[in-house]
Structures are given as C-alpha cells and as structure tokens.
Design a protein around this motif. Structure first.
Motif, PDB file in Angstrom:
ATOM      1  N   VAL A  25       0.860  -1.186   0.000  1.00 44.10           N
ATOM      2  CA  VAL A  25       0.000   0.000   0.000  1.00 44.10           C
ATOM      3  C   VAL A  25       0.894   1.233   0.000  1.00 44.10           C
ATOM      4  O   VAL A  25       2.109   1.141   0.237  1.00 44.10           O
ATOM      5  N   ASP A  26       0.312   2.380  -0.280  1.00 46.17           N
ATOM      6  CA  ASP A  26       1.095   3.610  -0.384  1.00 46.17           C
ATOM      7  C   ASP A  26       1.905   3.882   0.884  1.00 46.17           C
ATOM      8  O   ASP A  26       3.042   4.365   0.810  1.00 46.17           O
ATOM      9  N   ALA A  27       1.325   3.567   2.040  1.00 47.08           N
ATOM     10  CA  ALA A  27       2.025   3.832   3.303  1.00 47.08           C
ATOM     11  C   ALA A  27       3.331   3.052   3.395  1.00 47.08           C
ATOM     12  O   ALA A  27       4.297   3.518   4.017  1.00 47.08           O
ATOM     13  N   ASP A  28       3.388   1.866   2.791  1.00 45.70           N
ATOM     14  CA  ASP A  28       4.608   1.062   2.820  1.00 45.70           C
ATOM     15  C   ASP A  28       5.747   1.735   2.061  1.00 45.70           C
ATOM     16  O   ASP A  28       6.924   1.489   2.345  1.00 45.70           O
ATOM     17  N   LEU A  29       5.406   2.584   1.089  1.00 47.40           N
ATOM     18  CA  LEU A  29       6.394   3.168   0.186  1.00 47.40           C
ATOM     19  C   LEU A  29       6.801   4.586   0.558  1.00 47.40           C
ATOM     20  O   LEU A  29       7.567   5.228  -0.169  1.00 47.40           O
ATOM     21  N   LEU A  30       6.317   5.080   1.669  1.00 47.56           N
ATOM     22  CA  LEU A  30       6.533   6.486   2.026  1.00 47.56           C
ATOM     23  C   LEU A  30       8.001   6.922   2.035  1.00 47.56           C
ATOM     24  O   LEU A  30       8.310   8.030   1.581  1.00 47.56           O
ATOM     25  N   PRO A  31       8.938   6.110   2.535  1.00 45.25           N
ATOM     26  CA  PRO A  31      10.331   6.585   2.538  1.00 45.25           C
ATOM     27  C   PRO A  31      10.873   6.923   1.150  1.00 45.25           C
ATOM     28  O   PRO A  31      11.764   7.758   1.030  1.00 45.25           O
ATOM     29  N   LEU A  32      10.341   6.275   0.111  1.00 42.92           N
ATOM     30  CA  LEU A  32      10.798   6.545  -1.258  1.00 42.92           C
ATOM     31  C   LEU A  32       9.666   7.091  -2.124  1.00 42.92           C
ATOM     32  O   LEU A  32       9.647   6.887  -3.344  1.00 42.92           O
ATOM     33  N   ARG A  33       8.750   7.807  -1.507  1.00 42.40           N
ATOM     34  CA  ARG A  33       7.553   8.274  -2.209  1.00 42.40           C
ATOM     35  C   ARG A  33       7.911   9.068  -3.468  1.00 42.40           C
ATOM     36  O   ARG A  33       7.340   8.851  -4.541  1.00 42.40           O
ATOM     37  N   ARG A  34       8.841   9.997  -3.356  1.00 34.79           N
ATOM     38  CA  ARG A  34       9.179  10.843  -4.511  1.00 34.79           C
ATOM     39  C   ARG A  34       9.846  10.033  -5.614  1.00 34.79           C
ATOM     40  O   ARG A  34       9.567  10.244  -6.802  1.00 34.79           O
ATOM     41  N   LEU A  35      10.713   9.103  -5.251  1.00 34.41           N
ATOM     42  CA  LEU A  35      11.351   8.261  -6.260  1.00 34.41           C
ATOM     43  C   LEU A  35      10.324   7.380  -6.957  1.00 34.41           C
ATOM     44  O   LEU A  35      10.370   7.205  -8.185  1.00 34.41           O
ATOM     45  N   VAL A  36       9.388   6.838  -6.196  1.00 37.77           N
ATOM     46  CA  VAL A  36       8.322   6.023  -6.768  1.00 37.77           C
ATOM     47  C   VAL A  36       7.518   6.845  -7.773  1.00 37.77           C
ATOM     48  O   VAL A  36       7.204   6.372  -8.882  1.00 37.77           O
ATOM     49  N   GLU A  37       7.185   8.076  -7.411  1.00 27.60           N
ATOM     50  CA  GLU A  37       6.430   8.939  -8.308  1.00 27.60           C
ATOM     51  C   GLU A  37       7.198   9.200  -9.598  1.00 27.60           C
ATOM     52  O   GLU A  37       6.617   9.193 -10.698  1.00 27.60           O
ATOM     53  N   VAL A  38       8.502   9.427  -9.487  1.00 24.35           N
ATOM     54  CA  VAL A  38       9.322   9.678 -10.675  1.00 24.35           C
ATOM     55  C   VAL A  38       9.332   8.460 -11.585  1.00 24.35           C
ATOM     56  O   VAL A  38       9.115   8.572 -12.801  1.00 24.35           O
ATOM     57  N   PHE A  39       9.587   7.290 -11.017  1.00 23.36           N
ATOM     58  CA  PHE A  39       9.651   6.078 -11.834  1.00 23.36           C
ATOM     59  C   PHE A  39       8.307   5.773 -12.493  1.00 23.36           C
ATOM     60  O   PHE A  39       8.246   5.395 -13.668  1.00 23.36           O
ATOM     61  N   GLU A  40       7.226   5.924 -11.732  1.00 22.54           N
ATOM     62  CA  GLU A  40       5.910   5.620 -12.297  1.00 22.54           C
ATOM     63  C   GLU A  40       5.510   6.645 -13.347  1.00 22.54           C
ATOM     64  O   GLU A  40       4.902   6.283 -14.372  1.00 22.54           O
ATOM     65  N   THR A  41       5.825   7.913 -13.125  1.00 24.13           N
ATOM     66  CA  THR A  41       5.501   8.948 -14.112  1.00 24.13           C
ATOM     67  C   THR A  41       6.275   8.730 -15.403  1.00 24.13           C
ATOM     68  O   THR A  41       5.710   8.821 -16.505  1.00 24.13           O
ATOM     69  N   LYS A  42       7.560   8.418 -15.284  1.00 23.65           N
ATOM     70  CA  LYS A  42       8.365   8.171 -16.481  1.00 23.65           C
ATOM     71  C   LYS A  42       7.866   6.949 -17.232  1.00 23.65           C
ATOM     72  O   LYS A  42       7.846   6.934 -18.470  1.00 23.65           O
ATOM     73  N   GLN A  43       7.441   5.921 -16.493  1.00 25.24           N
ATOM     74  CA  GLN A  43       6.909   4.737 -17.146  1.00 25.24           C
ATOM     75  C   GLN A  43       5.603   5.048 -17.867  1.00 25.24           C
ATOM     76  O   GLN A  43       5.363   4.592 -18.983  1.00 25.24           O
ATOM     77  N   ASP A  44       4.738   5.849 -17.212  1.00 31.07           N
ATOM     78  CA  ASP A  44       3.482   6.264 -17.849  1.00 31.07           C
ATOM     79  C   ASP A  44       3.764   7.023 -19.142  1.00 31.07           C
ATOM     80  O   ASP A  44       3.100   6.796 -20.171  1.00 31.07           O
ATOM     81  N   GLU A  45       4.729   7.928 -19.093  1.00 30.74           N
ATOM     82  CA  GLU A  45       5.064   8.723 -20.277  1.00 30.74           C
ATOM     83  C   GLU A  45       5.633   7.839 -21.386  1.00 30.74           C
ATOM     84  O   GLU A  45       5.313   8.023 -22.556  1.00 30.74           O
ATOM     85  N   ALA A  46       6.476   6.889 -21.004  1.00 32.59           N
ATOM     86  CA  ALA A  46       7.054   5.993 -22.004  1.00 32.59           C
ATOM     87  C   ALA A  46       5.977   5.137 -22.660  1.00 32.59           C
ATOM     88  O   ALA A  46       5.992   4.928 -23.886  1.00 32.59           O
ATOM     89  N   GLU A  47       5.030   4.654 -21.859  1.00 31.55           N
ATOM     90  CA  GLU A  47       3.951   3.837 -22.412  1.00 31.55           C
ATOM     91  C   GLU A  47       3.048   4.668 -23.319  1.00 31.55           C
ATOM     92  O   GLU A  47       2.614   4.191 -24.375  1.00 31.55           O
ATOM     93  N   ALA A  48       2.774   5.910 -22.925  1.00 31.04           N
ATOM     94  CA  ALA A  48       1.949   6.781 -23.764  1.00 31.04           C
ATOM     95  C   ALA A  48       2.659   7.077 -25.086  1.00 31.04           C
ATOM     96  O   ALA A  48       2.023   7.103 -26.152  1.00 31.04           O
ATOM     97  N   ALA A  49       3.966   7.284 -25.027  1.00 33.96           N
ATOM     98  CA  ALA A  49       4.724   7.543 -26.249  1.00 33.96           C
ATOM     99  C   ALA A  49       4.720   6.322 -27.159  1.00 33.96           C
ATOM    100  O   ALA A  49       4.627   6.453 -28.386  1.00 33.96           O
TER     101      ALA A  49
END
Length: 284
Positions: A241-265
């Motif tokens: 769950v999101d609470a488990d990932l809090l220590p790396l929340r910003r890194l998770v957001e970066v990786f997921e956003t980049k993956q979303d953008e790559a898939e959209a491209a």
C-alpha cells in the motif's frame, strides 16, 4: 520515531515445520571483512545476476526443488522477464498462468534480486556505518517475526541478513508455496505481502543511506532496474500500500511517471505507424 515492526501474529502461518526461523548466520551479519568479497567482485556478481551473463544466479539462493513444472516452471518464465525494458508489461499475469502461481514465481525471482542487493551492500554497510536499520534519520525498523517476544533492534546489515534467511525459510515452506499440486492456503497472500513489505526496506535503506556508494561502484542503473522491477510487480498485484512506500515516495512517483510517459509515447508511435501504413496502402 521508530517505525512499528510487523506484528508476528498474522505471520504464524509462515512458520517452518520445525518451528523457529533461526538467526542470521555468521556471513550474513559479520562486518569484520573476513568474509566480504572485494567491491569489484560484488559489483560483477550483481551485474551478472541482473543481466544473466554469469553463474551467480545459481549461488545466490537455492532454487525451488523439482522438475521444471508447476511453480518451478513459472519461476523460470518469471526470471526470463529480466533484461527487458518494458518491465510493467512483463510483470503482468501471462495468459494461461494461475494468479497465485505467478505471484509466487515472481516473488521468488524478486527475492533473489534483493539477495543480490544485500550481497553487494556488504561492503558499504556495516554495524559502524548503520548501527540501526533505518531509512534516513527518522524511520527506524526493528526486527520482529513469529518467534519474537518483542521487537529487536539490529544494525542494518544484520537486519537485512535476518530478512534474507526469514524470507528463504518462508519461500521453501510448503504451507506457503505449495508444490506437487497441493492447494493454496488462505494465508498465502498475507505472507507474500509481509515479505514484499520487508524487501522494500532493503531498497529504501540502500537508496537513502548508501546511494553515493552505489554511484561510486557504478551500480545506479542496476539498482534502479531492480527496484522498478519490484515496484511495478507489487503495484500491479496490490502487494503493498502507499504507506509502505513512504520513505521513497518521490522516487516512486518519478519512476511511475516516467513509465506512464514511455507507455503513452509507445501507444502514440504505434498509432502513427498504423496510420502511416494505412495511408500508404490507400495510395497504392
């Protein structure tokens, strides 16, 4: 403030047949350097494991026993996803594979990757550098399992060694990962979630406490690959769950956003290619 340890109660189903999980062995917790591999060797071991270019995969953790059928066969298929860039697509449930079997097989593969990360961290993490298992200054994890009467404070490398042994005992336990056609038990997903929640702590500790060392040994790309492989899988199957990932929340957001953008491209490119093919066919 210390982060709350996992409650032992809901993990009792993961206990081995003999009872206790045991403590980490000397090599896992020894920080004297007597058993440590040279940094260059550890670096190459991790590269070989992730890229599949050496024999290190055979020595990191014992494989599932039995012929290449059932969970073992799916495990081999899961390991084959390593080295491909489209990790999010490749962690999805393959057609014709039972969901629990895929979760089990991918978990074994991801556990082995985490073992490789712990192996490499043996030269950059010690009882002196990290006297407690932490993710930065404000999040501290104490060890607790189904044999613990109370949470136990450990240095980071010993915590990770204890985690590796605990996870190995879980994954070879027939009541957790059934073999020979046995029925999946109701506690299977709880055990998988508990293991993945703890595997995250390995990555969080390395990223937050040792990232400069990781870059120094030129392992940044490999660490990112492993973490994204783990992240996209557990997200796809709801194992954290999101609470488990809090220590790396910003890194998770970066990786997921980049993956979303790559898939959209990728989708846009395929549409453009299809439209170009249609126009060429029409012109002919």
């Amino acid at each position: 403030a210390a982060a709350p340890p996992d409650q032992p109660g809901h993990l009792r189903a993961c206990r081995t047949k003999g009872g206790a999980m045991g403590s980490c062995n000397g090599k896992a917790s020894n920080n004297s350097g007597d058993h440590a591999l040279p940094p260059r060797i550890r670096n190459q071991l991790l590269r070989d494991y992730v890229l599949g270019t050496g024999d290190s995969q055979a020595t990191l953790v014992p494989r599932l026993e039995g012929a290449h059928t059932g969970i073992q066969g799916v495990h081999i298929q899961a390991c084959a996803t390593l080295g491909n860039r489209d990790l999010r697509a490749l962690v999805q449930l393959p057609r014709g594979v039972e969901r629990n079997a895929w979760i089990a097989a991918k978990t074994v593969a991801l556990f082995e990757e985490a073992v490789a990360a712990v192996t490499v961290s043996g030269d950059i993490c010690s009882s002196k550098t990290c006297p407690r298992m932490s993710c930065g200054k404000h999040i501290i994890y104490d060890w607790a399992d189904e044999t613990s009467s109370k949470p136990e404070p450990l240095c980071a490398i010993e915590y990770m060694g204890r985690l590796v042994q605990w996870g190995h005992e879980m994954l070879k336990n027939d009541s957790v990962l059934p073999r020979d056609g046995k029925v999946w038990q109701p506690h299977f997903l709880d055990c998988m979630k508990a293991l993945h929640r703890r595997l995250f702590r390995i990555y969080a500790h390395i990223y937050i406490n040792h990232f400069e060392d990781v870059k120094h040994y030129d392992c940044e790309a490999i660490l990112n690959f492993q973490f994204k492989h783990w992240l996209f899988f557990v997200r796809s199957f709801g194992l954290v769950v999101d609470a488990d990932l809090l220590p790396l929340r910003r890194l998770v957001e970066v990786f997921e956003t980049k993956q979303d953008e790559a898939e959209a491209a990728t989708v846009a490119r395929r549409r453009a290619e299809a439209e170009a093919a249609r126009l060429i066919e029409a012109a002919i």
